[in-house]
Design a protein around this motif. Structure first.
Motif, short mmCIF file in Angstrom:
data_model
loop_
_atom_site.label_atom_id
_atom_site.label_comp_id
_atom_site.label_asym_id
_atom_site.label_seq_id
_atom_site.Cartn_x
_atom_site.Cartn_y
_atom_site.Cartn_z
N LYS A 237 -5.11 10.76 5.79
CA LYS A 237 -4.88 11.46 7.06
C LYS A 237 -4.40 10.53 8.18
O LYS A 237 -4.11 11.00 9.28
CB LYS A 237 -6.17 12.15 7.51
N ALA A 238 -4.32 9.25 7.92
CA ALA A 238 -3.90 8.29 8.94
C ALA A 238 -2.47 8.59 9.37
O ALA A 238 -1.68 9.15 8.61
CB ALA A 238 -4.00 6.87 8.38
N TYR A 239 -2.15 8.21 10.61
CA TYR A 239 -0.81 8.47 11.13
C TYR A 239 -0.41 7.37 12.10
O TYR A 239 -1.24 6.73 12.74
CB TYR A 239 -0.76 9.82 11.85
N TYR A 240 0.90 7.14 12.19
CA TYR A 240 1.45 6.18 13.13
C TYR A 240 1.81 6.85 14.44
O TYR A 240 2.20 8.02 14.45
CB TYR A 240 2.72 5.52 12.56
N ASN B 86 0.85 -1.19 0.00
CA ASN B 86 0.00 0.00 0.00
C ASN B 86 0.89 1.24 0.00
O ASN B 86 1.60 1.51 0.97
CB ASN B 86 -0.90 -0.02 1.24
N ARG B 87 0.87 2.01 -1.09
CA ARG B 87 1.78 3.14 -1.26
C ARG B 87 1.70 4.15 -0.11
O ARG B 87 2.72 4.58 0.42
CB ARG B 87 1.50 3.84 -2.58
N LEU B 88 0.49 4.51 0.31
CA LEU B 88 0.33 5.48 1.40
C LEU B 88 0.86 4.93 2.72
O LEU B 88 1.58 5.62 3.45
CB LEU B 88 -1.14 5.86 1.58
N VAL B 89 0.52 3.70 3.03
CA VAL B 89 0.97 3.08 4.27
C VAL B 89 2.48 2.93 4.25
O VAL B 89 3.16 3.21 5.26
CB VAL B 89 0.27 1.73 4.51
N ARG B 90 3.04 2.47 3.14
CA ARG B 90 4.49 2.31 3.02
C ARG B 90 5.21 3.62 3.33
O ARG B 90 6.15 3.65 4.13
CB ARG B 90 4.86 1.81 1.62
N HIS B 91 4.76 4.71 2.74
CA HIS B 91 5.38 6.01 2.96
C HIS B 91 5.30 6.41 4.44
O HIS B 91 6.29 6.84 5.04
CB HIS B 91 4.71 7.08 2.09
N ARG C 82 11.94 5.69 10.45
CA ARG C 82 13.15 6.49 10.30
C ARG C 82 13.23 7.57 11.36
O ARG C 82 14.28 7.80 11.97
CB ARG C 82 13.18 7.12 8.91
N ASP C 83 12.11 8.24 11.63
CA ASP C 83 12.10 9.38 12.55
C ASP C 83 12.02 8.99 14.02
O ASP C 83 12.37 9.79 14.89
CB ASP C 83 10.94 10.31 12.22
#
Length: 82
Positions: A75-78, A15-20, A27-28
């Motif tokens: 708009k989802a976020y981890y 999933n392109r959005l989830v992968r990004h 990373r952050d």
């Protein structure tokens, strides 16, 4: 970082959005210099993970990397839950 959940990781990467979002979040937020390794396992929430940190050969912090707001993936976020 070791992923012990190939199916969950593959679903995230397809999933392109989830992968990004996942790559940027890892990373952050997982630059922990004292850790020997961090292992990730599937969580019950889709696209989310349980993690276990190891320091000096022993388990240390554990928690979840959870994808919130999946009803609108743009708009989802981890976030980390410990």
């Amino acid at each position: 970082m070791n992923f012990r959940c190939n199916e969950r990781l593959q679903a995230c990467l397809k999933n392109r959005l989830v992968r990004h979002k996942l790559v940027k979040f890892l990373r952050d937020n997982f630059q922990w210099s004292r850790s020997e390794r961090i292992e990730f396992y599937s969580d019950f929430v889709p696209y989310s993970f349980f993690f276990q940190e190891y320091c000096n050969g022993k388990p240390a912090m554990c928690g979840g990397v959870i994808l919130h707001g999946q009803q609108d993936m743009a708009k989802a976020y981890y976030s980390i839950h410990t």
